[in-house]
Design an enzyme around this catalytic site. Structure first.
Site, short mmCIF file in Angstrom:
data_model
loop_
_atom_site.label_atom_id
_atom_site.label_comp_id
_atom_site.label_asym_id
_atom_site.label_seq_id
_atom_site.Cartn_x
_atom_site.Cartn_y
_atom_site.Cartn_z
CB ILE A 31 57.30 45.14 29.95
CG1 ILE A 31 56.09 44.35 30.04
CG2 ILE A 31 58.15 44.77 28.70
CD1 ILE A 31 55.16 44.22 28.78
CB SER A 32 57.85 41.45 34.35
OG SER A 32 58.10 42.52 35.42
CB ALA A 33 60.41 37.68 31.67
NE ARG A 56 55.76 40.22 26.87
CZ ARG A 56 56.13 40.43 28.17
NH1 ARG A 56 55.57 40.45 29.21
NH2 ARG A 56 57.44 40.59 27.97
#
Ligand code: SAH
Length: 191
Positions: free
Chosen positions: A36-38, A10
């Site tokens: 950016i999504s969790a 990530r």
């Protein structure tokens, strides 16, 4: 799913400035006012998609490319992800991130993903990472029979929907409340 989340680096997908937070389970800014999504949200959506090896997947909202990489990890080299992004700068960044992380079967395109990608349709699965006013008709049309689409719907109050196509029948299930940036486009919001 957990294996895929562990495998995708990530930190490569997070801008330099926020890199030390790359493995904190929260959304992070990626530029152009987008995020950016969790990690947990990516996990939930990927699980709801019921991905299998070799599938052809459409993603709407490439952003950093992270979510697409997690999908690519699960569908393997025989599968392919086509990910559409409306901001050229983010699309370029996603391509660069995916190249650095070594994903060769994710294809990032610039355009209005609310219209889908008719030239590559139909898709086994559709992953929408921005919230729509309603489920875009072109996306339902571009889903294969027995296909699954995961999509957040709503402006302020948003719900994650799981859409299943069974012949002429479209079955929509609610997963629960979520928070995404708006899907902006012809079948999305207008701003
Ligand atoms: N999946 C991304 C999350 C990105 S946030 C990741 O893992 O980083 C949602 C993205 O959807 C934003 O980058 C936004 O620019 C994009 N988006 C919004 N409306 C869109 C549209 N109509 N077509 C394509 N992309 C869109």
């Amino acid at each position: 799913m957990i294996e895929a989340l562990k495998k995708v680096p990530r930190h490569i997908f997070v801008p330099e400035k926020y890199r030390k937070y790359a493995y904190v389970d929260q959304p992070l800014p990626i530029g152009e006012n987008q995020t950016i999504s969790a990690i947990h949200m990516v996990g939930i959506m990927v699980e709801l998609l019921e991905l299998e090896e070799g599938m052809k997947v459409l993603e709407v909202g490439a952003g950093s490319g992270y979510h697409a990489a997690v999908i690519a990890e699960i569908i393997g080299e025989r599968g392919a992800v086509y990910s559409v992004e409306r901001y050229p700068r983010l699309a370029e960044m996603a391509r660069e991130n995916l190249r650095k992380a070594g994903y060769k079967n994710v294809f990032v395109m610039v355009g209005d993903g609310s219209k889908g990608l008719p030239e590559y349709a139909p898709f086994d699965r559709i992953n929408v990472t921005a919230s729509a006013p309603e489920i875009p008709k072109p996306l339902i049309d571009q889903l294969k029979d027995n296909g699954i689409m995961v999509i957040p719907v709503g402006r302020i109050f948003q719900e994650l929907k799981v859409v299943r196509k069974r012949g002429e029948e479209i079955v929509v299930e609610n997963w629960g409340g979520v928070s995404f940036v708006p899907l902006v486009g012809e079948y999305g919001f207008k701003d």
